[in-house]
Design a protein around this motif. Structure first.
Motif, mmCIF file in Angstrom:
data_model
loop_
_atom_site.group_PDB
_atom_site.id
_atom_site.type_symbol
_atom_site.label_atom_id
_atom_site.label_comp_id
_atom_site.label_asym_id
_atom_site.label_seq_id
_atom_site.Cartn_x
_atom_site.Cartn_y
_atom_site.Cartn_z
ATOM 1 N N VAL A 265 0.743 -1.194 -0.073
ATOM 2 C CA VAL A 265 -0.166 -0.022 -0.257
ATOM 3 C C VAL A 265 0.903 1.188 -0.009
ATOM 4 O O VAL A 265 0.448 2.221 -0.760
ATOM 5 N N GLN A 266 2.024 1.067 0.616
ATOM 6 C CA GLN A 266 2.966 2.513 0.789
ATOM 7 C C GLN A 266 3.469 2.635 -0.575
ATOM 8 O O GLN A 266 3.783 3.956 -0.905
ATOM 9 N N LEU A 269 1.063 4.194 -2.724
ATOM 10 C CA LEU A 269 0.911 5.655 -2.503
ATOM 11 C C LEU A 269 2.068 6.470 -2.991
ATOM 12 O O LEU A 269 1.926 7.433 -3.544
ATOM 13 N N ALA A 275 -4.090 5.402 -4.792
ATOM 14 C CA ALA A 275 -4.959 4.808 -3.582
ATOM 15 C C ALA A 275 -5.418 3.640 -3.985
ATOM 16 O O ALA A 275 -6.322 3.575 -4.874
ATOM 17 N N ALA A 280 -10.804 0.964 4.200
ATOM 18 C CA ALA A 280 -9.934 0.025 4.275
ATOM 19 C C ALA A 280 -10.020 -0.692 5.670
ATOM 20 O O ALA A 280 -10.232 0.211 6.796
ATOM 21 N N LEU A 296 -2.912 5.990 4.474
ATOM 22 C CA LEU A 296 -4.133 5.823 3.838
ATOM 23 C C LEU A 296 -4.897 6.790 4.304
ATOM 24 O O LEU A 296 -5.712 7.644 3.355
ATOM 25 N N VAL A 301 -8.227 8.072 2.234
ATOM 26 C CA VAL A 301 -8.743 6.591 2.120
ATOM 27 C C VAL A 301 -9.599 6.485 3.596
ATOM 28 O O VAL A 301 -8.918 6.588 4.806
ATOM 29 N N VAL A 303 -10.459 4.752 6.924
ATOM 30 C CA VAL A 303 -9.988 3.283 7.604
ATOM 31 C C VAL A 303 -11.037 2.873 8.609
ATOM 32 O O VAL A 303 -11.182 3.647 9.410
#
Length: 537
Positions: A265-266, A269, A275, A280, A296, A301, A303
């Motif tokens: 994910v990182q 991004l 994204a 998430a 995120l 995004v 969370v």
């Protein structure tokens, strides 16, 4: 661009003023210069690009680290490579390699992996492209251009030794660029710029970026390839700073597209400005997972929850920052099952449950949480293929919840995450120590020995991230569609891990067990009534 593409400063590899367009399986793929084929697809909301080899299940990226067989594509007559490692160029025409499900179960899969099926024949990662190899003879070769590798290169170069840094990414920095080292972003980027600038000012340092290391042997040294050009690197001393690879959790339907590791994910991004979801659920046991949740949230995004497998959950600034932002932090909980959305090709929700113990049992007090992204940050394994080829051993340590690399041969020095360091200060310190040790072994003029990492090795890996479900479909090896039940059956006869591999096909795909061997070792040992502690991978 679609709403999945994020604005600057996300996407450090992108030149947004240079659009690129290609095709995958005849369908158009639009992106910009710096995209990979996979990142361009993610920018348009597409995760699933292939079907799994036995059951034909949709598969998407898990790590974005170039190690997944389910992402193999081929451009023209070129060798297959993962879509997250194939750069999107204007006019690119690529096709997925996976093909339809293999007939004959494991036997059919084995035939495909041997190249018996045209749709599934795969060039092994260790094959050297045609052409004469360039020979390089540095005093010190540093494999890995992340924080430990760059710190090692800086320290070794300060002695006057000739240093070669090899990294598979086009831009040096590794987790300094992609990670979040603390509650606020930016610290890693500042250190990456400092180290890159320091190395660029030294005429005794050479950089080989965008190069994939294929292997090591006593005769040939390191073999690497960049842009089709092979290299043989015969160094007097070798620093290996290849880091760790986050390991997937094992639970029902854990192979659905939209389930990714925190580092994946990182990368999405920061490197490509994508994204990978809109809502998430994060599952973690360490500061890195909480940091991914913060990343995120910074990207817009939602969370929905942060689940900490530990009841006495990690108490650090990253967790407190998540709570301060109003995130729902749930200690002692896990994802027990994933469920597909309406189309059946992507994650639509997860079922969470309270843990009954640390052995994979749950309390069956379930709750369904809608999400299109599930993030796993519960454990790592060292990327130790090169040390293993040189004779090092990988031993399972149940206390630390990961593999330890031991019996490293003379002339090779491990650094950073590969050596057990996780905090940024410790990773940098361990890199400096390894670079100093390599220079000293050469007989170069070195200064005082750098300080060792401070404090004990942190506990950031969960020893049993495996949650069997009565309905099955908990995948251990995605390359070969191996499930918990498959491993248990193969191990029940008292077979060792090698026999489990032969019986199931585990570890025979492109990833070579990089994302499955540790969990398979745990499952096989338990099926035999043994402890996996001290067992060699």
């Amino acid at each position: 661009m679609t709403t999945h593409r994020l604005p600057h400063p996300h996407g450090v590899l992108l030149d947004r003023d240079r659009p690129m367009g290609g095709q995958l399986d005849g369908a158009p793929v639009a992106g910009v210069d710096g995209d990979t084929l996979m990142s361009a697809l993610l920018a348009h909301g597409r995760h699933a690009i292939a079907r799994s080899p036995v059951y034909g299940r949709p598969r998407g990226p898990v790590t974005l680290a170039g190690v997944e067989g389910n992402l193999l594509v081929r451009a023209g007559d070129g060798a297959p490579q993962p879509a997250d490692g194939m750069r999107l160029t204007d006019g690119l025409t690529a096709a997925t390699v996976s093909g339809p499900p293999a007939r004959g179960g494991v036997a059919g899969l084995a035939q495909r992996l041997r190249g018996g099926s045209p749709s599934g024949s795969v060039t092994t990662a260790g094959e050297l492209p045609a052409g004469e190899a360039h020979e390089l003879h540095p005093d010190v070769a540093v494999l890995g251009g992340g924080p430990a590798g760059l710190a090692a290169a800086e320290e070794a170069a300060a002695s006057g030794a000739g240093v070669l840094v090899i990294d598979e990414q086009p831009r040096l920095g590794g987790s300094l660029v992609t990670g979040r080292w603390g509650i606020e972003p930016g610290r890693g980027g500042d250190e990456a710029r400092r180290l890159r600038a320091a190395l660029s000012q030294r005429d005794n340092v050479r950089l080989l970026t965008g190069a994939r290391c294929l292997g090591w042997s006593a005769d040939a040294g390191l073999t690497a390839v960049r842009g089709g050009q092979p290299y043989r690197v015969r160094a007097r001393q070798l620093v290996v700073a290849t880091g760790v690879l986050e390991q997937p959790m094992v639970f029902r339907n854990n192979d659905l597209p939209g389930i990714m590791t925190g580092t994946a994910v990182q990368r999405a991004l920061r490197l490509w400005g994508v994204a990978p979801g809109t809502r998430a659920v994060v599952c973690t046991v360490n500061p890195q997972g909480y940091a991914a949740a913060l990343d995120l949230a910074d990207a817009g995004v939602e969370v929905a929850a942060v689940l900490d497998l530990n009841e006495d959950h990690f108490d650090g600034p990253e967790r407190r920052a998540c709570e301060h932002r109003g995130m729902r932090v749930m200690p002692g909980h896990t994802v027990y099952e994933a469920r597909a959305g309406r189309a059946g090709r992507h994650l639509g929700a997860v079922v969470i449950d309270a843990l009954a113990d640390h052995e994979g049992d749950v309390s069956h007090a379930t709750e369904r949480v809608a999400c299109d992204l599930m993030v796993m940050s519960v454990g790592t394994a060292p990327r130790a293929d090169i040390p293993a080829q040189a004779g090092a051993t990988r031993i399972n340590d149940t206390y630390h919840g990961t593999l330890l690399v031991e019996d490293v041969p003379a002339g090779m020095h491990l650094a950073g995450g590969l050596n057990g360091a996780h905090d940024l200060n410790d990773v940098l310190a361990d890199g400096r120590r390894a670079g100093w040790a390599a220079a000293k072994a050469l007989g170069a003029k070195v200064g005082p020995r750098p300080d060792d990492p401070t404090g004990p090795r942190p506990l950031v890996d969960y020893p049993w991230p495996i949650f069997p479900h009565p309905k099955g479909r908990e995948f251990v090896d995605r390359d070969a569609d191996v499930t918990v039940a498959d491993v248990r059956r193969a191990a029940a006869e008292g077979a060792d891990l090698d026999a489990v591999r032969r019986a199931t096909g585990l570890g025979t795909g492109w990833s070579r067990g990089a994302l499955s061997a540790l969990n398979a070792l745990r499952l096989a040992a338990r099926a035999r009534g043994e402890s996996s502690g001290g067992q060699v991978l």
